[in-house]
Scaffold this active site. Structure first.
Site, PDB file in Angstrom:
ATOM      1  N   LYS A 126       0.862  -0.785   0.449  1.00 48.79           N
ATOM      2  CA  LYS A 126      -0.397  -0.264  -0.445  1.00 48.79           C
ATOM      3  C   LYS A 126       1.074   1.303  -0.160  1.00 48.79           C
ATOM      4  CE  LYS A 126      -4.623   1.021   0.264  1.00 48.79           C
ATOM      5  NZ  LYS A 126      -5.861   0.155   0.434  1.00 48.79           N
ATOM      6  N   ASP A 166      -7.086   4.268  -4.734  1.00 46.98           N
ATOM      7  CA  ASP A 166      -7.285   4.140  -3.836  1.00 46.98           C
ATOM      8  C   ASP A 166      -8.214   5.497  -2.937  1.00 46.98           C
ATOM      9  OD1 ASP A 166      -7.903   2.244  -1.014  1.00 46.98           O
ATOM     10  OD2 ASP A 166      -7.239   3.911  -0.192  1.00 46.98           O
TER      11      ASP A 166
HETATM   12  P1  NDP Z   1     -12.963   7.563  -3.086  1.00 46.60           P
HETATM   13  O1  NDP Z   1     -12.044   9.273  -3.161  1.00 46.60           O
HETATM   14  O2  NDP Z   1     -13.052   7.147  -4.396  1.00 46.60           O
HETATM   15  O3  NDP Z   1     -14.045   8.473  -2.153  1.00 46.60           O
HETATM   16  C1  NDP Z   1     -14.087   8.030  -0.898  1.00 46.60           C
HETATM   17  C2  NDP Z   1     -15.327   8.480   0.097  1.00 46.60           C
HETATM   18  O4  NDP Z   1     -15.146   8.541   0.738  1.00 46.60           O
HETATM   19  C3  NDP Z   1     -15.645  10.377  -0.423  1.00 46.60           C
HETATM   20  O5  NDP Z   1     -17.321  10.335  -0.048  1.00 46.60           O
HETATM   21  C4  NDP Z   1     -15.149  10.831   0.534  1.00 46.60           C
HETATM   22  O6  NDP Z   1     -15.806  11.546   1.053  1.00 46.60           O
HETATM   23  C5  NDP Z   1     -15.554  10.028   2.155  1.00 46.60           C
HETATM   24  N1  NDP Z   1     -14.524  10.126   3.110  1.00 46.60           N
HETATM   25  C6  NDP Z   1     -13.795  10.475   3.391  1.00 46.60           C
HETATM   26  N2  NDP Z   1     -13.526  10.450   4.510  1.00 46.60           N
HETATM   27  C7  NDP Z   1     -14.474  10.940   5.103  1.00 46.60           C
HETATM   28  C8  NDP Z   1     -15.324  10.810   6.923  1.00 46.60           C
HETATM   29  N3  NDP Z   1     -14.100  11.088   7.658  1.00 46.60           N
HETATM   30  N4  NDP Z   1     -16.317  10.344   6.906  1.00 46.60           N
HETATM   31  C9  NDP Z   1     -17.068  10.587   5.830  1.00 46.60           C
HETATM   32  N5  NDP Z   1     -17.087  10.227   4.503  1.00 46.60           N
HETATM   33  C10 NDP Z   1     -15.586  10.355   4.255  1.00 46.60           C
HETATM   34  O7  NDP Z   1     -12.118   6.077  -2.133  1.00 46.60           O
HETATM   35  P2  NDP Z   1     -12.506   4.873  -2.282  1.00 46.60           P
HETATM   36  O8  NDP Z   1     -13.793   4.794  -3.052  1.00 46.60           O
HETATM   37  O9  NDP Z   1     -12.002   3.953  -3.467  1.00 46.60           O
HETATM   38  O10 NDP Z   1     -12.288   4.095  -1.135  1.00 46.60           O
HETATM   39  C11 NDP Z   1     -13.136   4.414  -0.291  1.00 46.60           C
HETATM   40  C12 NDP Z   1     -12.580   3.125   0.961  1.00 46.60           C
HETATM   41  O11 NDP Z   1     -13.227   2.471   0.260  1.00 46.60           O
HETATM   42  C13 NDP Z   1     -10.928   3.791   1.111  1.00 46.60           C
HETATM   43  O12 NDP Z   1     -11.211   2.692   2.911  1.00 46.60           O
HETATM   44  C14 NDP Z   1     -10.886   2.377   0.432  1.00 46.60           C
HETATM   45  O13 NDP Z   1      -9.151   2.200   1.074  1.00 46.60           O
HETATM   46  C15 NDP Z   1     -11.873   1.331   0.320  1.00 46.60           C
HETATM   47  N6  NDP Z   1     -11.110   0.371  -1.230  1.00 46.60           N
HETATM   48  C16 NDP Z   1     -11.404   0.738  -2.042  1.00 46.60           C
HETATM   49  C17 NDP Z   1     -11.155   0.547  -2.768  1.00 46.60           C
HETATM   50  C18 NDP Z   1     -10.765   0.161  -4.633  1.00 46.60           C
HETATM   51  O14 NDP Z   1     -10.618  -0.079  -5.222  1.00 46.60           O
HETATM   52  N7  NDP Z   1     -10.588   1.729  -4.847  1.00 46.60           N
HETATM   53  C19 NDP Z   1     -10.785  -1.124  -3.362  1.00 46.60           C
HETATM   54  C20 NDP Z   1     -10.988  -1.488  -1.727  1.00 46.60           C
HETATM   55  C21 NDP Z   1     -10.891  -1.105  -0.372  1.00 46.60           C
HETATM   56  P3  NDP Z   1     -14.570  13.291   1.222  1.00 46.60           P
HETATM   57  O15 NDP Z   1     -14.441  13.160  -0.693  1.00 46.60           O
HETATM   58  O16 NDP Z   1     -15.640  14.693   1.811  1.00 46.60           O
HETATM   59  O17 NDP Z   1     -13.047  12.972   0.960  1.00 46.60           O
HETATM   60  O1  2IT Z   2      -7.663  -1.832  -0.250  1.00 42.50           O
HETATM   61  C1  2IT Z   2      -7.401  -1.692  -1.723  1.00 42.50           C
HETATM   62  O2  2IT Z   2      -7.831  -3.278  -1.528  1.00 42.50           O
HETATM   63  C2  2IT Z   2      -7.649  -1.129  -3.158  1.00 42.50           C
HETATM   64  N1  2IT Z   2      -7.050  -0.401  -2.864  1.00 42.50           N
HETATM   65  C3  2IT Z   2      -7.154  -2.163  -4.245  1.00 42.50           C
HETATM   66  C4  2IT Z   2      -5.963  -2.534  -4.624  1.00 42.50           C
HETATM   67  C5  2IT Z   2      -5.976  -3.070  -5.736  1.00 42.50           C
HETATM   68  O3  2IT Z   2      -4.296  -2.990  -6.415  1.00 42.50           O
HETATM   69  O4  2IT Z   2      -6.618  -3.096  -6.444  1.00 42.50           O
END
Ligand code: NDP
Ligand code: 2IT
Length: 444
Positions: A126, A166
């Site tokens: 990461k 992420d």
């Molecule tokens: P994005 O940046 O696309 O979206 C993040 C979202 O979370 C935004 O709406 C953001 O709002 C909100 N957010 C951030 N901080 C807070 C907070 N303190 N309280 C409430 N809302 C908040 O990220 P992703 O959707 O890619 O990732 C979301 C989660 O999923 C993370 O934990 C990530 O590690 C996990 N994840 C992502 C994967 C992926 O493929 N993208 C895979 C597996 C897990 P704001 O705009 O206000 O910051």
């Molecule tokens: O938390 C996660 O699994 C991710 N942000 C996706 C990682 C990836 O390599 O697709």
């Protein structure tokens, strides 16, 4: 002192102040205790747990970049290459002001077991930076991504370490970083995943985490005689994971009534309108409050979290620790029967234990959000083979992978007398897989 306690103490001493990392290690080690107890002598001899909790490599670097007013800024970038027992390091890059060593150690540690559950040949890593993309112009984002990659490119490669998105890193940022990687290395290769569809990206990668979350949630509900169809679902976040979780849950007949960002949440009793949400978040890069301005049936609740809304199923898809014990109590009194983590560790330790004690079905992120990295691994293999699979083919593979993870989780929980405890099941299944590879590869 028991072996696990010794190792936990060692993690606290060697990583002072890294509370997120300590919590992640504690959760995994405590739930794999039955496995460790039956192999304690051997594990001690080969220092297995000591090696498991020590990242193979931590890289951190300076990122200078210039804003639109001509001012120079310095951020700190990182890549934690945690464990390569199962394949090249694989995991996302996070751009968020909260990023620090502890958060990346925790995420890379979790990623190691998550990636094992996917059955794909990927190790755990990461990275990211304490950079805040909010309010930055497109040129500033590009300048930052290029400077970040000017250091990171030295440490990554298609058989070495393959980053992805992420929080704060989506297709735009991956595109800029890929362009800079290509410029520096003169190689057109699958070193990042989540790429644009015309330059090596895989269909379904954008949707994969959210879709996968919903697929495994449906498995968990079905096993309890329930289904998403006609369920009320609350979702937090409005980023990549949240949007596609909402899309798939709605497609499967659920009514998803909330979405949020770090400022507050919207409640739409008629069901969140996906076209409006995508327009606000994917096109305008706006705030969730705009949804309530555009949709008459919706209300906006500033500074609050969606867990106060009654629901059947809750899907936290934003950030770590966004659901605490008070939130969990509200969910239970609102009738919630299932929680599945879309984000990484969004539910605090005490909230998780409370939900489990109340009989709420609970699926931990390393199982439920593994669909994203699983399709990243499919993107890597398509890049290596120079082929492009159809949407249906990748989506079918994703569904099979999520079903397989579900089976691994329930089987491991059952084998160790923890039926219904999916936290234990996911940790034990991932742990056994990583540990077996580490034992077979010797003292490295
Ligand atoms: P994005 O940046 O696309 O979206 C993040 C979202 O979370 C935004 O709406 C953001 O709002 C909100 N957010 C951030 N901080 C807070 C907070 N303190 N309280 C409430 N809302 C908040 O990220 P992703 O959707 O890619 O990732 C979301 C989660 O999923 C993370 O934990 C990530 O590690 C996990 N994840 C992502 C994967 C992926 O493929 N993208 C895979 C597996 C897990 P704001 O705009 O206000 O910051
Ligand atoms: O938390 C996660 O699994 C991710 N942000 C996706 C990682 C990836 O390599 O697709």
């Amino acid at each position: 002192m028991k072996y696990i306690e010794e190792v936990l103490n060692r993690v606290m001493i060697n990583n002072p102040g890294e509370t997120e990392f300590h919590t992640a290690v504690r959760e995994v080690l405590l739930s794999v205790e039955p496995v460790v107890l039956s192999h304690e002598k051997e594990y001690r001899e080969i220092q297995l747990l000591e090696r498991l909790v020590e990242p193979e490599r931590i890289i951190s670097f300076r990122i200078p970049w210039v804003d639109d007013a001509g001012r120079l800024h310095i951020n700190r970038g990182y890549r934690v290459q945690f464990n390569s027992a199962l394949g090249p390091y694989k995991g996302g890059l996070r751009f968020h002001p909260s990023v620090n060593q502890s958060i990346l150690n925790f995420l890379a540690f979790e990623q190691t077991f998550k990636n094992a559950l996917t059955g794909q040949a990927i190790g755990g890593g990461k990275g990211g930076a304490n950079f805040d993309p909010k309010g930055k112009s497109d040129r500033e984002i590009m300048a930052f991504c290029q400077s970040f990659m000017s250091e990171l490119f030295k440490y990554i490669g298609p058989n070495e370490d393959v980053p992805a998105g992420d929080i704060g890193v989506g297709s735009r940022e991956i595109g800029y970083m890929y362009g800079q990687y290509k410029r520096l290395t003169n190689q057109y290769e699958g070193t990042l995943t989540g790429k644009g569809l015309r330059y090596g990206g895989s269909l379904v990668r954008t949707e994969a985490t959210g879709y996968g979350l919903v697929y495994i949630t449906e498995e968990m509900l079905n096993a309890a005689g329930r289904t998403l169809k006609d369920s009320i679902v609350t979702v937090s976040g409005s980023g990549n994971v949240a949007i596609y979780a909402i899309e798939k849950a709605a497609a499967m007949g659920a009514r998803v009534v909330t979405a949020s960002d770090s400022d507050g949440y919207v409640y739409d009793p008629d069901g969140i309108k996906l076209d409006v949400l995508k327009e606000i978040k994917e096109e305008k890069r706006g705030r969730i409050s705009m949804y309530a301005d555009m949709v008459p049936s919706a209300g906006y609740f500033s500074g609050r979290k969606p867990w106060e809304v009654g629901c059947d199923v809750a899907l936290p898809c934003a950030i770590q620790y966004e659901m605490d014990l008070d939130d969990a109590k509200k969910l239970v009194s609102g009738g919630c029967i299932a929680v599945a983590e879309g984000a990484n560790m969004p539910v605090t330790e005490d909230a998780t234990m409370y939900l489990q004690s109340q009989g709420v079905l609970f699926m931990p992120g390393k199982a439920s959000n593994a669909g994203g990295v699983a399709v990243s691994a499919l993107e890597m293999s398509q890049n290596s083979m120079r082929i492009k699979k159809s949407f249906e083919e990748v989506d079918n593979q994703l569904q099979l992978i999520m079903k397989d993870i579900w089976q691994q989780v329930i089987t491991a929980a059952h084998d160790y007398g923890r039926d219904g405890n999916y936290v234990a099941g996911a940790n034990i299944a991932g742990f056994r897989c990583v540990v077996k590879a580490m034992r077979e590869q010797g003292w490295v």
